[in-house]
Design a protein around this motif. Structure first.
Motif, PDB file in Angstrom:
ATOM      1  N   SER A 168       0.817  -1.219   0.000  1.00  0.00           N
ATOM      2  CA  SER A 168       0.000   0.000   0.000  1.00  0.00           C
ATOM      3  C   SER A 168       0.850   1.268   0.000  1.00  0.00           C
ATOM      4  CB  SER A 168      -0.920   0.011   1.225  1.00  0.00           C
ATOM      5  OG  SER A 168      -0.148  -0.001   2.422  1.00  0.00           O
ATOM      6  N   LEU A 169       2.169   1.103   0.061  1.00  0.00           N
ATOM      7  CA  LEU A 169       3.075   2.250   0.140  1.00  0.00           C
ATOM      8  C   LEU A 169       3.502   2.717  -1.245  1.00  0.00           C
ATOM      9  CD1 LEU A 169       5.005   4.100   1.883  1.00  0.00           C
ATOM     10  CD2 LEU A 169       6.727   2.305   1.540  1.00  0.00           C
ATOM     11  N   THR A 170       3.424   4.020  -1.479  1.00  0.00           N
ATOM     12  CA  THR A 170       3.952   4.649  -2.689  1.00  0.00           C
ATOM     13  C   THR A 170       4.899   5.764  -2.262  1.00  0.00           C
ATOM     14  OG1 THR A 170       1.935   4.179  -3.939  1.00  0.00           O
ATOM     15  CG2 THR A 170       3.396   5.880  -4.814  1.00  0.00           C
ATOM     16  N   TYR A 171       6.082   5.807  -2.852  1.00  0.00           N
ATOM     17  CA  TYR A 171       7.032   6.854  -2.513  1.00  0.00           C
ATOM     18  C   TYR A 171       7.875   7.201  -3.738  1.00  0.00           C
ATOM     19  CZ  TYR A 171      10.605   3.138  -2.065  1.00  0.00           C
ATOM     20  OH  TYR A 171      11.466   2.093  -2.298  1.00  0.00           O
ATOM     21  N   ILE A 203      15.818  11.790   3.529  1.00  0.00           N
ATOM     22  CA  ILE A 203      14.368  11.713   3.466  1.00  0.00           C
ATOM     23  C   ILE A 203      13.836  13.128   3.645  1.00  0.00           C
ATOM     24  CG2 ILE A 203      12.285  10.806   4.554  1.00  0.00           C
ATOM     25  CD1 ILE A 203      13.999   8.414   5.475  1.00  0.00           C
ATOM     26  N   SER A 204      13.218  13.661   2.608  1.00  0.00           N
ATOM     27  CA  SER A 204      12.732  15.033   2.613  1.00  0.00           C
ATOM     28  C   SER A 204      11.209  15.021   2.701  1.00  0.00           C
ATOM     29  CB  SER A 204      13.183  15.760   1.335  1.00  0.00           C
ATOM     30  OG  SER A 204      12.705  17.086   1.314  1.00  0.00           O
ATOM     31  N   LEU A 205      10.671  15.679   3.724  1.00  0.00           N
ATOM     32  CA  LEU A 205       9.228  15.668   3.971  1.00  0.00           C
ATOM     33  C   LEU A 205       8.685  17.091   3.926  1.00  0.00           C
ATOM     34  CD1 LEU A 205       9.225  13.195   7.006  1.00  0.00           C
ATOM     35  CD2 LEU A 205       8.845  12.642   4.592  1.00  0.00           C
ATOM     36  N   THR A 206       7.560  17.268   3.245  1.00  0.00           N
ATOM     37  CA  THR A 206       6.917  18.575   3.230  1.00  0.00           C
ATOM     38  C   THR A 206       5.404  18.453   3.182  1.00  0.00           C
ATOM     39  OG1 THR A 206       8.806  19.681   2.186  1.00  0.00           O
ATOM     40  CG2 THR A 206       6.682  20.778   2.051  1.00  0.00           C
ATOM     41  N   GLY A 207       4.863  17.816   2.178  1.00  0.00           N
ATOM     42  CA  GLY A 207       3.415  17.678   2.031  1.00  0.00           C
ATOM     43  C   GLY A 207       3.139  16.508   1.119  1.00  0.00           C
ATOM     44  N   ALA A 208       2.875  16.798  -0.145  1.00  0.00           N
ATOM     45  CA  ALA A 208       2.712  15.755  -1.149  1.00  0.00           C
ATOM     46  C   ALA A 208       4.062  15.443  -1.776  1.00  0.00           C
ATOM     47  CB  ALA A 208       1.718  16.194  -2.219  1.00  0.00           C
ATOM     48  N   MET A 209       4.317  14.168  -2.000  1.00  0.00           N
ATOM     49  CA  MET A 209       5.608  13.734  -2.534  1.00  0.00           C
ATOM     50  C   MET A 209       5.914  14.365  -3.885  1.00  0.00           C
ATOM     51  SD  MET A 209       6.553  11.334  -5.128  1.00  0.00           S
ATOM     52  CE  MET A 209       5.366   9.987  -5.072  1.00  0.00           C
ATOM     53  N   SER A 210       4.911  14.487  -4.746  1.00  0.00           N
ATOM     54  CA  SER A 210       5.152  15.040  -6.078  1.00  0.00           C
ATOM     55  C   SER A 210       5.569  16.500  -6.008  1.00  0.00           C
ATOM     56  CB  SER A 210       3.891  14.890  -6.940  1.00  0.00           C
ATOM     57  OG  SER A 210       2.791  15.566  -6.334  1.00  0.00           O
ATOM     58  N   ASP A 211       5.074  17.232  -5.009  1.00  0.00           N
ATOM     59  CA  ASP A 211       5.497  18.621  -4.828  1.00  0.00           C
ATOM     60  C   ASP A 211       6.897  18.693  -4.219  1.00  0.00           C
ATOM     61  OD1 ASP A 211       3.050  19.523  -5.771  1.00  0.00           O
ATOM     62  OD2 ASP A 211       2.153  19.593  -3.771  1.00  0.00           O
ATOM     63  N   THR A 212       7.191  17.782  -3.294  1.00  0.00           N
ATOM     64  CA  THR A 212       8.481  17.808  -2.609  1.00  0.00           C
ATOM     65  C   THR A 212       9.625  17.518  -3.562  1.00  0.00           C
ATOM     66  OG1 THR A 212       7.392  17.053  -0.584  1.00  0.00           O
ATOM     67  CG2 THR A 212       9.786  16.861  -0.668  1.00  0.00           C
ATOM     68  N   LEU A 213       9.476  16.502  -4.391  1.00  0.00           N
ATOM     69  CA  LEU A 213      10.576  16.078  -5.260  1.00  0.00           C
ATOM     70  C   LEU A 213      10.364  16.403  -6.740  1.00  0.00           C
ATOM     71  CD1 LEU A 213      11.507  12.561  -3.778  1.00  0.00           C
ATOM     72  CD2 LEU A 213      12.509  14.800  -3.275  1.00  0.00           C
ATOM     73  N   GLY A 214       9.251  17.046  -7.068  1.00  0.00           N
ATOM     74  CA  GLY A 214       8.950  17.309  -8.473  1.00  0.00           C
ATOM     75  C   GLY A 214       9.702  18.479  -9.063  1.00  0.00           C
ATOM     76  N   CYS A 215      10.319  19.303  -8.211  1.00  0.00           N
ATOM     77  CA  CYS A 215      11.052  20.481  -8.695  1.00  0.00           C
ATOM     78  C   CYS A 215      10.147  21.344  -9.577  1.00  0.00           C
ATOM     79  CB  CYS A 215      12.294  20.049  -9.476  1.00  0.00           C
ATOM     80  SG  CYS A 215      13.641  21.265  -9.426  1.00  0.00           S
ATOM     81  N   MET A 240      25.875  15.527  -5.445  1.00  0.00           N
ATOM     82  CA  MET A 240      27.004  15.020  -4.669  1.00  0.00           C
ATOM     83  C   MET A 240      26.949  13.504  -4.522  1.00  0.00           C
ATOM     84  SD  MET A 240      26.880  18.019  -1.749  1.00  0.00           S
ATOM     85  CE  MET A 240      27.858  17.095  -0.577  1.00  0.00           C
ATOM     86  N   GLY A 241      25.948  12.867  -5.150  1.00  0.00           N
ATOM     87  CA  GLY A 241      25.863  11.417  -5.113  1.00  0.00           C
ATOM     88  C   GLY A 241      24.864  10.853  -4.119  1.00  0.00           C
ATOM     89  N   TRP A 242      24.110  11.719  -3.468  1.00  0.00           N
ATOM     90  CA  TRP A 242      23.089  11.252  -2.539  1.00  0.00           C
ATOM     91  C   TRP A 242      21.812  10.877  -3.291  1.00  0.00           C
ATOM     92  CZ3 TRP A 242      22.642  12.619   3.129  1.00  0.00           C
ATOM     93  CH2 TRP A 242      23.886  12.922   3.697  1.00  0.00           C
ATOM     94  N   ALA A 243      20.959  10.117  -2.615  1.00  0.00           N
ATOM     95  CA  ALA A 243      19.593   9.898  -3.076  1.00  0.00           C
ATOM     96  C   ALA A 243      18.663  10.690  -2.158  1.00  0.00           C
ATOM     97  CB  ALA A 243      19.228   8.423  -3.030  1.00  0.00           C
ATOM     98  N   CYS A 244      17.528  11.117  -2.692  1.00  0.00           N
ATOM     99  CA  CYS A 244      16.502  11.770  -1.883  1.00  0.00           C
ATOM    100  C   CYS A 244      15.185  11.033  -2.076  1.00  0.00           C
ATOM    101  CB  CYS A 244      16.338  13.228  -2.287  1.00  0.00           C
ATOM    102  SG  CYS A 244      17.598  14.303  -1.561  1.00  0.00           S
ATOM    103  N   ALA A 245      14.498  10.815  -0.966  1.00  0.00           N
ATOM    104  CA  ALA A 245      13.242  10.077  -1.003  1.00  0.00           C
ATOM    105  C   ALA A 245      12.171  10.850  -0.253  1.00  0.00           C
ATOM    106  CB  ALA A 245      13.418   8.687  -0.383  1.00  0.00           C
ATOM    107  N   SER A 246      10.924  10.665  -0.672  1.00  0.00           N
ATOM    108  CA  SER A 246       9.818  11.339  -0.013  1.00  0.00           C
ATOM    109  C   SER A 246       8.530  10.570  -0.251  1.00  0.00           C
ATOM    110  CB  SER A 246       9.664  12.786  -0.522  1.00  0.00           C
ATOM    111  OG  SER A 246       8.714  13.491   0.240  1.00  0.00           O
ATOM    112  N   LEU A 247       7.521  10.891   0.553  1.00  0.00           N
ATOM    113  CA  LEU A 247       6.191  10.316   0.393  1.00  0.00           C
ATOM    114  C   LEU A 247       5.153  11.345   0.825  1.00  0.00           C
ATOM    115  CD1 LEU A 247       5.956   9.904   3.591  1.00  0.00           C
ATOM    116  CD2 LEU A 247       6.419   7.501   3.161  1.00  0.00           C
ATOM    117  N   ASP A 248       3.885  11.035   0.598  1.00  0.00           N
ATOM    118  CA  ASP A 248       2.814  11.932   0.995  1.00  0.00           C
ATOM    119  C   ASP A 248       2.621  11.871   2.507  1.00  0.00           C
ATOM    120  OD1 ASP A 248       2.418  12.479  -1.684  1.00  0.00           O
ATOM    121  OD2 ASP A 248       0.683  11.135  -1.882  1.00  0.00           O
TER     122      ASP A 248
END
Length: 320
Positions: free
Chosen positions: A44-47, A62-74, A95-103
């Motif tokens: 049931s998880l989407t990220y 892990i970057s959290l704000t609101g909706a994932m598409s807004d957080t990582l959609g640039c 710099m070689g990091w990954a960033c992840a987020s979810l709603d």
């Protein structure tokens, strides 16, 4: 009536125009270099994830704000930096990091039937004996486990967030195993739900358990970087100052004058940093004139240096 402002000189106008052109070019560069948002599903998880290259594990924010598409959609509009909600990811991904987020709860796909969207939805849930903080912690932990299973993330991780995202980031860091939390970035964060207009008139018992200041002793075991503007009356500048001082004074003796500072603090391996910046725009990440980018860059550098400082020293091997 305030003092009269002098008309800007031709030189000032030139420099202002030059600065605007520089910011526009920087933002276009960020968007051009921004990797495609990858969306993963596990039950049931989407990220979502952004990373410079799709191979091998890497340090993860892990970057959290609101909706994932807004957080990582640039794709943020209305601010100089379209990658605003991605915060430090804009500088860490190259710099070689990954960033992840979810709603977050009550945002995006995480809206329940009948609840209002946003922070008002948190109150709606809490009044119905639901715990949006625990709900989010469980989902973020599930995401982190799946990131490791997919060989995207490995080792300690960092977590950050703007405003409500900072509130949830801090609570997840509290709930996680401390050894696995590299650092926490709090950008103009909510610290106490009772201060928000959405919780006006709510009984104290509804929010007191989520007040971050109640968890100061636990937060004192973490690396924390915090920033807010000096005129924030949405989440309140002084609420963050009070929280950070409670964290820094956790386990310490009181100073000579009661209520004014602390002394004889225990030796800690973690570090905290608080910045209060001039920001006339109120609730935003300063400097708003640059979309918060200098602050996001500073957080990225702090996280990278924290990782370098805490990384184990490779053991030497003999060549027999």
């Amino acid at each position: 009536r305030g003092p009269e402002r002098q008309a800007p000189s031709d030189s000032t106008l030139y420099h202002c125009q030059h600065r605007i052109e520089f910011l526009e070019a920087a933002c276009r560069s960020s968007m051009a270099a921004w990797p495609q948002l990858e969306v993963f599903k596990q039950g049931s998880l989407t990220y979502g994830v952004v990373r410079a290259a799709a191979h091998g594990p890497r340090p993860t924010l892990i970057s959290l704000t609101g909706a994932m598409s807004d957080t990582l959609g640039c794709n943020t509009s209305g601010v100089p930096d379209p990658c605003y909600y991605a915060n430090a990811c804009e500088f860490l991904v190259p710099m070689g990091w990954a960033c992840a987020s979810l709603d977050l709860p009550s945002h995006g796909t995480q809206l329940q039937r009948g609840e209002p969207e946003g922070i008002a939805g948190w109150r709606w849930r809490m009044e119905r004996s639901q715990d949006p903080v625990a709900q989010n912690n469980e989902r973020v932990a599930h995401m982190l486990a799946d990131l490791e299973a997919r060989n995207i993330s490995a080792g300690p991780f960092a977590v950050s967030g703007i405003s409500r995202g900072g509130f949830m980031a801090a609570h997840f860091a509290i709930s996680a195993a401390h050894a696995s939390v590299l650092g926490v970035g709090l950008l103009s964060p909510v610290t106490n739900l009772s201060l928000l207009s959405e919780f006006s008139g709510a009984p104290q018992a509804l929010t007191e358990g989520t007040d971050l200041e109640r968890h100061a002793a636990m937060l004192a075991t973490l690396n924390i970087w915090a920033l807010i503007g000096d005129q924030d009356v949405r989440v309140y500048t002084d609420a963050l100052v009070r929280l950070m001082r409670s964290i820094q004074c956790s386990g310490c003796a009181a100073g000579p004058v009661a209520g004014w500072g602390c002394t004889s603090c225990p030796l800690r391996s973690t570090r905290t940093q608080l910045r209060v910046e001039y920001e006339p725009a109120g609730h935003t990440v300063p400097p708003s004139s640059e979309g918060g980018r200098p602050s996001f860059n500073a957080l990225a550098k702090w996280l990278a240096s924290t990782r370098a400082r805490t990384a184990p020293i490779p053991s030497s091997t003999s060549g027999n």
